[in-house]
Design a protein around this motif. Structure first.
Motif, short mmCIF file in Angstrom:
data_model
loop_
_atom_site.label_atom_id
_atom_site.label_comp_id
_atom_site.label_asym_id
_atom_site.label_seq_id
_atom_site.Cartn_x
_atom_site.Cartn_y
_atom_site.Cartn_z
N LEU A 195 33.35 37.61 33.94
CA LEU A 195 34.22 37.89 35.07
C LEU A 195 34.04 36.87 36.20
N LEU A 196 35.17 36.36 36.71
CA LEU A 196 35.18 35.48 37.88
C LEU A 196 35.76 36.18 39.10
N SER A 197 36.89 36.88 38.90
CA SER A 197 37.58 37.49 40.04
C SER A 197 38.35 38.71 39.57
N TYR A 198 38.34 39.75 40.41
CA TYR A 198 39.08 40.98 40.12
C TYR A 198 39.87 41.31 41.37
N ARG A 199 41.20 41.34 41.25
CA ARG A 199 42.05 41.56 42.43
C ARG A 199 42.93 42.79 42.24
N MET A 200 43.02 43.56 43.31
CA MET A 200 43.84 44.74 43.31
C MET A 200 44.68 44.72 44.58
N GLY A 201 45.97 44.34 44.45
CA GLY A 201 46.79 44.15 45.63
C GLY A 201 46.17 43.06 46.49
N VAL A 204 43.23 43.19 47.92
CA VAL A 204 41.77 43.25 47.87
C VAL A 204 41.27 42.41 46.70
N CYS A 205 40.33 41.53 46.98
CA CYS A 205 39.84 40.60 45.96
C CYS A 205 38.32 40.67 45.89
N TRP A 206 37.79 41.00 44.70
CA TRP A 206 36.36 40.91 44.43
C TRP A 206 36.14 39.65 43.60
N GLU A 207 35.31 38.73 44.07
CA GLU A 207 35.09 37.52 43.30
C GLU A 207 33.66 37.02 43.50
N TYR A 208 33.20 36.26 42.49
CA TYR A 208 31.86 35.70 42.57
C TYR A 208 31.89 34.42 43.40
N GLU A 209 31.01 34.35 44.39
CA GLU A 209 30.86 33.17 45.22
C GLU A 209 29.37 32.90 45.40
N ASN A 210 28.94 31.73 44.94
CA ASN A 210 27.53 31.38 45.02
C ASN A 210 26.64 32.42 44.35
N GLY A 211 27.11 32.93 43.20
CA GLY A 211 26.33 33.87 42.42
C GLY A 211 26.37 35.30 42.91
N LYS A 212 27.11 35.58 43.99
CA LYS A 212 27.18 36.93 44.54
C LYS A 212 28.63 37.41 44.57
N ILE A 268 33.85 40.45 48.78
CA ILE A 268 35.15 41.11 48.90
C ILE A 268 35.96 40.41 49.97
N ARG A 269 37.21 40.05 49.63
CA ARG A 269 38.10 39.41 50.59
C ARG A 269 39.48 40.05 50.49
N PHE A 270 40.30 39.80 51.50
CA PHE A 270 41.67 40.29 51.51
C PHE A 270 42.61 39.08 51.45
N ARG A 271 43.43 39.03 50.40
CA ARG A 271 44.37 37.94 50.22
C ARG A 271 45.70 38.49 49.74
N LEU A 272 46.77 37.89 50.22
CA LEU A 272 48.10 38.28 49.75
C LEU A 272 48.39 37.52 48.47
N ASN A 273 48.71 38.27 47.41
CA ASN A 273 49.02 37.66 46.12
C ASN A 273 50.50 37.35 46.01
N LYS A 274 50.82 36.32 45.31
CA LYS A 274 52.21 35.93 45.10
C LYS A 274 52.49 35.90 43.60
N GLY A 275 53.38 36.79 43.16
CA GLY A 275 53.76 36.78 41.75
C GLY A 275 52.99 37.76 40.88
N TYR A 276 52.01 38.48 41.46
CA TYR A 276 51.26 39.46 40.68
C TYR A 276 50.66 40.48 41.63
N SER A 277 50.51 41.73 41.14
CA SER A 277 49.96 42.80 41.96
C SER A 277 48.49 43.05 41.67
N GLY A 278 48.00 42.53 40.56
CA GLY A 278 46.60 42.67 40.21
C GLY A 278 46.18 41.51 39.33
N LEU A 279 44.89 41.28 39.23
CA LEU A 279 44.41 40.14 38.45
C LEU A 279 42.98 40.39 38.00
#
Length: 368
Positions: free
Chosen positions: A84-90, A92-100, A103-114
């Motif tokens: 897993l690299l990144s899990y996005r729900m609307g 809300v984005c959970w992603e690995y950064e520097n091994g940790k 959680i960030r908030f980003r507006l997605n374009k073209g998809y509602s989840g990832l």
């Protein structure tokens, strides 16, 4: 790059396709309601109550069903050895950064989840990728089936049954729509990937090659030593890999030419990966000392870039600070921060290239 008229036509075709898909899904769901002999949810309420109940349930259902879809991809990927690299729900984005995990908030374009995952280091075949892309659809269809079975048993309060009826139909619709092969903002649907792989088309070879090259990078192969299959030429992501390959080998003129092709066809690039492309367009403009262009691309991606604490983001920020802003001290600090997190960069092959680019900048700063 598409001109304004072509973009308008493309948007119009996209809207028409969306309307057609919506109508088809509505007809299918209507037939299913009739076949199951279920009443329409919330009809016992007054108009305000009906609208509030339907809208509220649809909003909650959207989050639940999209999450179920992405959990399907995550489960299938983990079973196939994906990472897993990144899990996005609307937004809300959970992603690995520097091994940790952050959680960030980003507006997605073209998809509602990832659910973004790296394939395993070992060479994986077509069947493994089919499982991965089908995972979301299977989870949606299974959820819809279990809910409909539960509804047929007649358990639960009337309000709960109404809410679950809508969620079941919504889950079924999401699963069926994702089986349709098309592109949304340059992102292929699961159906596009599945049918392409099943049909054994040339495009399928390109998608398989894309995952294999990603696996090479993840296993520690530097971009300049990648084996880039010819089949990648038909995908815009393949041209980005070619750019990294040339950049790592120091063949800058050819690297800028590859990046120029991507810039001219940027409308084709998947929205899920366009941030990385913006990074490199800004970075290359800095090296070519095209400061107006560097500022133009920096402006497009600044909100994301300013939050990026990974080595590649810090590399772009460091070069921009020196070339575009004349901030030598800031450039040095950012480059040193980038060096400090190289060991935990999730794509270790690219980490080697990032380290070399950061060292070159620090050497230039020392000479200055």
């Amino acid at each position: 790059m598409l001109n304004q008229g072509q973009r308008k036509r493309k948007r119009m075709l996209g809207r028409l396709a969306g309307i057609a898909v919506g109508l088809a899904a509505g007809v299918c769901l209507g037939l299913l309601v009739s076949a199951m002999d279920l009443h329409f949810p919330f009809v016992q309420y007054s108009l305000p109550g009906f609208l509030a109940s339907v809208i509220g349930t649809m909003l909650v259902g959207c989050v639940l069903v999209t999450n179920i879809h992405e959990l399907g991809h995550l489960t299938a990927g983990l079973l196939q050895g994906y990472r897993l690299l990144s899990y996005r729900m609307g937004p809300v984005c959970w992603e690995y950064e520097n091994g940790k995990m952050v959680i960030r908030f980003r507006l997605n374009k073209g998809y509602s989840g990832l659910c973004a995952m790296l394939p395993p280091k070992r060479r994986s075949g077509r069947l493994a990728h089919l499982y991965y892309y089908a995972g979301g659809i299977l989870f949606n269809l299974l959820t819809a089936g279990l809910l409909m079975l539960w509804l047929r048993l007649g358990a639960g309060t009337l309000w709960l049954r109404d809410a679950l009826t809508l969620i079941a139909f919504f889950s079924l619709a999401i699963g069926l729509v994702n089986l349709i092969p098309y592109f949304s903002q340059g992102n292929p649907t699961d159906g596009k990937m599945i049918w392409t792989l099943l049909a054994g088309k040339e495009e399928a070879k390109a998608y398989l090659a894309l995952t294999q090259v990603s696996a090479q990078l993840a296993s520690g192969v530097r971009p300049g030593r990648l084996k880039l299959p010819k089949s990648l030429d038909c995908l815009p992501q393949g041209k980005l890999f070619e750019y990294y390959f040339l950049l790592d080998r120091g063949e800058l003129d050819q690297a800028w030419a590859a990046l120029g092709e991507l810039e001219r066809t940027i409308d084709r690039f998947p929205s899920v990966g366009v941030t990385a492309l913006y990074y490199e367009l800004c970075f290359s403009a800095c090296l070519r000392e095209d400061i107006p262009k560097a500022k133009e691309w920096h402006e497009r991606v600044q909100l994301t870039l300013d939050q990026d604490k990974d080595a590649n983001g810090l590399r772009v920020r460091a070069y921009y600070a020196w070339y575009a802003e004349g901030d030598w001290a800031g450039a040095r600090t950012l480059a040193q921060e980038g060096q400090a997190v190289l060991s935990v960069y999730p794509v270790q092959g690219q980490a080697e290239m990032e380290g070399e680019l950061l060292r070159k900048l620090l050497d230039l700063l020392d000479q200055g």
